[in-house]
Scaffold this motif. Structure first.
Motif, PDB file in Angstrom:
ATOM      1  N   GLY A  54       0.816  -1.213   0.000  1.00  0.00           N
ATOM      2  CA  GLY A  54       0.000   0.000   0.000  1.00  0.00           C
ATOM      3  C   GLY A  54       0.847   1.259   0.000  1.00  0.00           C
ATOM      4  N   THR A  55       1.922   1.237   0.770  1.00  0.00           N
ATOM      5  CA  THR A  55       2.834   2.378   0.833  1.00  0.00           C
ATOM      6  C   THR A  55       3.478   2.619  -0.526  1.00  0.00           C
ATOM      7  OG1 THR A  55       3.304   1.827   3.128  1.00  0.00           O
ATOM      8  CG2 THR A  55       4.857   3.300   2.023  1.00  0.00           C
ATOM      9  N   ASP A  56       3.873   1.530  -1.204  1.00  0.00           N
ATOM     10  CA  ASP A  56       4.518   1.654  -2.515  1.00  0.00           C
ATOM     11  C   ASP A  56       3.564   2.224  -3.554  1.00  0.00           C
ATOM     12  OD1 ASP A  56       6.885   0.667  -1.507  1.00  0.00           O
ATOM     13  OD2 ASP A  56       6.464  -1.394  -2.125  1.00  0.00           O
ATOM     14  N   VAL A  57       2.311   1.799  -3.530  1.00  0.00           N
ATOM     15  CA  VAL A  57       1.324   2.308  -4.489  1.00  0.00           C
ATOM     16  C   VAL A  57       1.052   3.781  -4.209  1.00  0.00           C
ATOM     17  CG1 VAL A  57      -1.078   2.110  -5.257  1.00  0.00           C
ATOM     18  CG2 VAL A  57       0.297   0.053  -4.954  1.00  0.00           C
ATOM     19  N   THR A  58       0.984   4.159  -2.947  1.00  0.00           N
ATOM     20  CA  THR A  58       0.794   5.562  -2.591  1.00  0.00           C
ATOM     21  C   THR A  58       1.972   6.400  -3.076  1.00  0.00           C
ATOM     22  OG1 THR A  58      -0.501   4.953  -0.642  1.00  0.00           O
ATOM     23  CG2 THR A  58       0.446   7.164  -0.661  1.00  0.00           C
ATOM     24  N   ALA A  59       3.182   5.889  -2.903  1.00  0.00           N
ATOM     25  CA  ALA A  59       4.377   6.598  -3.375  1.00  0.00           C
ATOM     26  C   ALA A  59       4.347   6.745  -4.896  1.00  0.00           C
ATOM     27  CB  ALA A  59       5.638   5.865  -2.931  1.00  0.00           C
ATOM     28  N   ALA A  60       3.892   5.718  -5.608  1.00  0.00           N
ATOM     29  CA  ALA A  60       3.780   5.788  -7.066  1.00  0.00           C
ATOM     30  C   ALA A  60       2.756   6.845  -7.470  1.00  0.00           C
ATOM     31  CB  ALA A  60       3.398   4.424  -7.642  1.00  0.00           C
ATOM     32  N   ASP A  61       1.647   6.911  -6.739  1.00  0.00           N
ATOM     33  CA  ASP A  61       0.638   7.950  -7.019  1.00  0.00           C
ATOM     34  C   ASP A  61       1.214   9.348  -6.790  1.00  0.00           C
ATOM     35  OD1 ASP A  61      -1.267   6.090  -7.728  1.00  0.00           O
ATOM     36  OD2 ASP A  61      -2.232   6.071  -5.759  1.00  0.00           O
ATOM     37  N   GLU A  62       2.025   9.488  -5.746  1.00  0.00           N
ATOM     38  CA  GLU A  62       2.664  10.783  -5.488  1.00  0.00           C
ATOM     39  C   GLU A  62       3.640  11.154  -6.605  1.00  0.00           C
ATOM     40  OE1 GLU A  62       4.400  10.628  -1.580  1.00  0.00           O
ATOM     41  OE2 GLU A  62       2.444  10.359  -0.620  1.00  0.00           O
ATOM     42  N   LEU A  63       4.378  10.154  -7.121  1.00  0.00           N
ATOM     43  CA  LEU A  63       5.277  10.403  -8.255  1.00  0.00           C
ATOM     44  C   LEU A  63       4.481  10.914  -9.454  1.00  0.00           C
ATOM     45  CD1 LEU A  63       7.817   7.429  -8.477  1.00  0.00           C
ATOM     46  CD2 LEU A  63       8.300   9.822  -8.026  1.00  0.00           C
ATOM     47  N   ARG A  64       3.366  10.250  -9.731  1.00  0.00           N
ATOM     48  CA  ARG A  64       2.526  10.665 -10.855  1.00  0.00           C
ATOM     49  C   ARG A  64       2.048  12.103 -10.659  1.00  0.00           C
ATOM     50  NH1 ARG A  64      -1.935  11.729 -13.292  1.00  0.00           N
ATOM     51  NH2 ARG A  64      -2.561  10.708 -15.201  1.00  0.00           N
ATOM     52  N   GLY A  65       1.647  12.430  -9.447  1.00  0.00           N
ATOM     53  CA  GLY A  65       1.209  13.793  -9.144  1.00  0.00           C
ATOM     54  C   GLY A  65       2.321  14.815  -9.334  1.00  0.00           C
ATOM     55  N   ARG A  66       3.545  14.457  -8.944  1.00  0.00           N
ATOM     56  CA  ARG A  66       4.674  15.367  -9.129  1.00  0.00           C
ATOM     57  C   ARG A  66       4.973  15.591 -10.608  1.00  0.00           C
ATOM     58  NH1 ARG A  66       8.978  12.649  -5.362  1.00  0.00           N
ATOM     59  NH2 ARG A  66      10.407  14.114  -6.359  1.00  0.00           N
ATOM     60  N   VAL A  67       4.849  14.522 -11.404  1.00  0.00           N
ATOM     61  CA  VAL A  67       5.060  14.659 -12.852  1.00  0.00           C
ATOM     62  C   VAL A  67       3.992  15.573 -13.440  1.00  0.00           C
ATOM     63  CG1 VAL A  67       4.991  13.438 -15.067  1.00  0.00           C
ATOM     64  CG2 VAL A  67       6.240  12.449 -13.138  1.00  0.00           C
ATOM     65  N   ALA A  68       2.739  15.327 -13.077  1.00  0.00           N
ATOM     66  CA  ALA A  68       1.632  16.144 -13.607  1.00  0.00           C
ATOM     67  C   ALA A  68       1.807  17.613 -13.235  1.00  0.00           C
ATOM     68  CB  ALA A  68       0.294  15.611 -13.087  1.00  0.00           C
ATOM     69  N   ALA A  69       2.192  17.864 -11.994  1.00  0.00           N
ATOM     70  CA  ALA A  69       2.389  19.247 -11.554  1.00  0.00           C
ATOM     71  C   ALA A  69       3.537  19.903 -12.314  1.00  0.00           C
ATOM     72  CB  ALA A  69       2.666  19.287 -10.048  1.00  0.00           C
ATOM     73  N   GLY A  70       4.615  19.171 -12.498  1.00  0.00           N
ATOM     74  CA  GLY A  70       5.763  19.716 -13.218  1.00  0.00           C
ATOM     75  C   GLY A  70       5.427  20.028 -14.670  1.00  0.00           C
TER      76      GLY A  70
END
Length: 150
Positions: A64-80
């Protein structure tokens, strides 16, 4: 002129992202490449293996932690990308793969999407000495041009 076997299909740039500095550099390079070529950018994140948790039979605790971290990565890419005027029209996807060999995961996505180019960051970890650096292993596969970004 299109590469052999590509026909008139859209261009695709695949990049690996593991949240290391070199992988973010690779993503930046891939964004520029995809933008200039009007290509689809496919970012690949392979969930990390946790050897101690695997040995203890408790890898599910970290899933669950890994999937949450992956979602955060996706969010950082989208924001950038949304902050970059020239990249706002960029077509991109974020693919999260289950725990496994990052090279096999990136290669699978590159083959599946018929990638024109694969971009990865240079390996700076001890584990690359044991199994080989990601970039080197992808280059040895010899199926696509590979750019290794420091």
């Amino acid at each position: 002129m299109s590469p052999p076997g590509r026909g008139d299909g859209a261009r695709v740039v695949v990049a690996g992202l593991d949240d290391s500095d070199s992988s973010w550099h690779a993503v930046a390079y891939a964004v520029g490449l995809a933008r200039r070529q009007e290509a689809l950018l496919v970012l690949v994140h392979v969930l990390p293996a946790h050897p101690i948790a695997l040995l203890a039979g408790a890898a599910w605790l970290l899933a669950g932690t890994d999937v949450t971290a992956a979602d955060e990565l996706r969010g950082r890419v989208a924001a950038g990308l949304s902050c970059m005027t020239e990249a706002r029209a960029l077509r991109w996807e974020f693919v999260v793969l289950p725990v496994g060999d990052p090279v096999a995961g990136i290669a699978h996505v590159a083959d599946e999407r018929r990638a024109d180019t694969v971009v990865v960051g240079a390996s700076h970890t001890f584990t690359h000495r044991l199994g080989g650096a990601t970039g080197t292993r992808l280059i040895k596969a010899g199926r696509w041009p590979v750019v290794v970004v420091p």
